[in-house]
Write a protein that holds these residues in place. Structure first.
Motif, PDB file in Angstrom:
ATOM      1  N   THR A 148       0.719  -1.004  -0.059  1.00 46.41           N
ATOM      2  CA  THR A 148       0.446   0.208   0.276  1.00 46.41           C
ATOM      3  C   THR A 148       0.941   0.889   0.057  1.00 46.41           C
ATOM      4  N   GLU A 166      -9.170  -0.105  -5.597  1.00 47.58           N
ATOM      5  CA  GLU A 166      -8.434   0.060  -4.808  1.00 47.58           C
ATOM      6  C   GLU A 166      -7.100   1.262  -4.638  1.00 47.58           C
ATOM      7  N   SER A 210     -14.330  -2.048   2.471  1.00 46.07           N
ATOM      8  CA  SER A 210     -13.379  -1.134   3.093  1.00 46.07           C
ATOM      9  C   SER A 210     -14.099   0.333   2.624  1.00 46.07           C
TER      10      SER A 210
END
Length: 633
Positions: free
Chosen positions: A522, A563, A599
């Motif tokens: 990340t 994402e 998420s």
């Protein structure tokens, strides 16, 4: 319509850049040299390189110069860049009309040794790449390093598997080979430098040609894959220190930097200060970086005028205009070359055809320059789409169709696609005459630009308050009382999908998308976004977000694009919400991985996406809706 092919016909006034570089190349005191012609995708690099090539190929004063044009993209599938480059140079010599049959025969003989060196390097590289050579070497030599001549011997054996190599090394021939290796390692003077030997042989070959200098132009390097870019750069390094040579490389420097980082980014040698190492790599390879400036407003007006003039009057008649333009540009490098310059050179009927197509251009030029970043390819692409839609309006027999309105709407489409879509939504429910645009134009008819921007924002149109959009609202013709339905009908390719079929995606955008689409931590994803995405211009950012949004629509079950959008939301980057919402609105919720719902809960309080997600997943019927609404203790 205009093709997107590179050309030596100078409609941009770029000959001055080519002349400067030619002047440098002809200065024997600076040779050998490598020149980097740097610019964004579509900035005109290839046209400058073509002008340089044509000068050396066709000018009788340049008989003592051999110029070879090498397209890195053409050789994308070639197994070895060094061999591809050498092949182009040797073929250029063999086909050259300036050389006698006797000299060509001499060149063929000398080239055999060069090919042997290249084939040796290729073979050694394949052995090293495909076989666990270091381990095998350590096993048989007790840790001895393989000198270049040792790798040459291994390459000559032409073995295709570790088993065959081990079998060969175990034989009497193999033992003799390693005995000689030990002796030669003890005698340091026996080591040879294959690169230096190659350069000596190549220099000897050039000497035999009687050419004063060799110019190698390498174009389209930035269209290659990162691995191929590095191979081409390494191939160039093999040749660059040869006397009397000049290499001219055209590329987007951002793509080249990306390729270097892609190749060496995970190695110990580049850890730490990546940018410094990348800079060092480029500085050692490129002695003279030359960055192309973006087109100014007069240059954009000139370019559009020249394109339209050539299309309307044809190639033969245009030759006189082009010749006059070149003379004009020598005297005046700053003013636009337009209708006033062309009128006296054309017959009345030809001038009227040109005038009818150019008449609205001057008022649009400032915004075209700003919106399309003075980029020749984007300008040509804009004009091609404009002409195509103009033709469609004629074929469809649309009445009261104003091409000036078409051009104005297309400027919004190209510079701010999300606002273009918002305008589409407004007019869709109001019979083509949105009240919102009437209000915005009314605000912009009063006060100065700073006050107008604040008033637009206070009226609830924050996205329309940019200085560029305020200028767009001021452009004639105004849209009040205009039925926009026909204009959006012929633009429906851009409404229906994020990227039209004819759209061209800048290489830097493709490279960034491919990089972020890999598995990585990340922190690294955020670093790449922070370092690379934010440095893109608005058109490139829109293109990237378009790809990301389109990827979700095409493959809604894949997580990666979601994402990336989520990380961008966390970083509060501009325009992300519009593209993200657009994608989520059109896909089935049943196609989205339920894990994404968990998420997305962290964006509950996001000023835009919080309300959107709460509405989108309010039904609580799909798996992702249940995951999103799941209460946690």
């Amino acid at each position: 319509m205009w093709s997107d092919n590179e050309t030596s016909e100078d409609l941009l006034g770029f000959k001055v850049h080519a002349d400067l570089l030619i002047d440098v190349i002809k200065d024997d005191s600076v040779l050998p040299i490598t020149i980097g012609v740097f610019g964004d995708w579509g900035s005109g690099k290839s046209s400058i390189l073509k002008i340089i090539q044509e000068k050396f190929d066709k000018d009788e004063e340049e008989e003592d110069t051999l110029c070879i044009y090498f397209n890195g993209w053409t050789f994308e599938g070639y197994d070895d860049a060094k061999a591809a480059l050498l092949n182009s140079i040797l073929k250029g010599l063999e086909d050259n009309k300036k050389l006698s049959a006797e000299i060509k025969e001499s060149i063929k003989e000398k080239s055999k040794k060069l090919w042997k060196s290249i084939n040796w390097m290729r073979g050694a590289g394949m052995v090293l790449k495909n076989i666990a050579l270091p381990a095998v070497s350590a096993y048989f030599t007790g840790g001895l390093s393989l000198a270049p001549f040792a790798m040459q011997k291994l390459a000559e054996w032409n073995l295709d598997s570790p088993e065959k190599l081990i079998e060969k090394m175990s034989s009497d021939e193999g033992r003799e080979f390693f005995d000689s290796l030990k002796k030669n390692e003890e005698n340091e003077n026996s080591n040879i430098n294959p690169v230096a030997e190659f350069r000596d042989d190549f220099s000897d070959l050039l000497e035999a040609t009687n050419f004063k200098r060799l110019v190698v132009i390498i174009d389209d390097l930035d269209r290659c894959k990162p691995e191929r870019i590095i191979e081409n750069l390494e191939a160039i390094k093999l040749f660059v220190n040869v006397p009397r040579t000049a290499f001219v490389i055209g590329a987007d420097p951002r793509i080249v930097r990306h390729a270097i980082e892609f190749k060496y980014g995970d190695t110990n040698s580049i850890q730490g200060d990546n940018s410094r190492i990348i800079d060092d790599y480029l500085e050692k390879l490129i002695q003279l970086p030359y960055s192309l400036p973006k087109l100014s407003e007069p240059e954009v007006e000139t370019y559009i005028s020249m394109l339209i003039c050539k299309r309307e009057i044809g190639n033969e008649k245009f030759k006189g205009i082009h010749s006059n333009f070149q003379e004009y540009r020598i005297k005046d490098k700053y003013s636009a070359y337009g209708l006033l310059n062309i009128e006296s050179l054309l017959q009345p009927e030809d001038f009227e055809k040109v005038k009818s197509n150019i008449i609205s251009i001057p008022s649009l030029v400032p915004l075209i320059t700003q919106s399309l970043y003075g980029n020749p390819r984007q300008i040509k692409r804009f004009l091609n789409t404009y002409i195509l839609r103009q033709r469609l309006s004629n074929v469809a027999r649309l009445s009261d169709f104003n091409t000036s309105i078409l051009a104005k709407l297309m400027l919004l489409e190209y510079s701010e696609i999300r606002l273009f879509r918002q305008l589409f939504e407004w007019q869709l429910n109001q019979e083509g005459k949105p009240q919102e645009i009437i209000l915005l134009e009314k605000i912009c008819d009063e006060g100065n630009s700073n006050e107008q921007s604040k008033e637009v924002e206070n009226a609830g149109f924050g996205d329309w308050s940019k200085e560029k959009i305020i200028k767009w609202l001021h452009i004639e013709p105004k849209l009040v009382d205009v039925d926009l339905r026909d204009y959006f009908w012929i633009s429906r390719d851009r409404i229906a999908t994020s990227i039209s079929a004819s759209s061209l995606i800048p290489p830097i955008v493709k490279a960034l998308f491919n990089e972020l689409n890999q598995e990585m931590p990340t922190a690294l994803i955020k670093r790449v976004i922070g370092e690379k995405f934010v440095k893109l211009n608005s058109l490139e950012k829109d293109s990237f977000l378009n790809i990301l949004s389109s990827n979700i629509k095409k493959s809604p079950k894949e997580k990666k694009s979601y994402e990336i959008f989520n990380y961008m939301l966390e970083m509060e980057l501009e325009d992300v919400t519009t593209y993200y919402m657009e994608a989520l609105k059109v896909i089935k919720k049943s196609d989205i991985d339920p894990a994404l719902g968990v998420s997305l809960r962290r964006f509950n309080n996001h000023p835009v996406m919080g309300h959107f997600f709460n509405e989108l997943f309010s039904d609580n019927r799909s798996k992702i809706s249940k995951a999103y609404n799941l209460k946690t203790k």
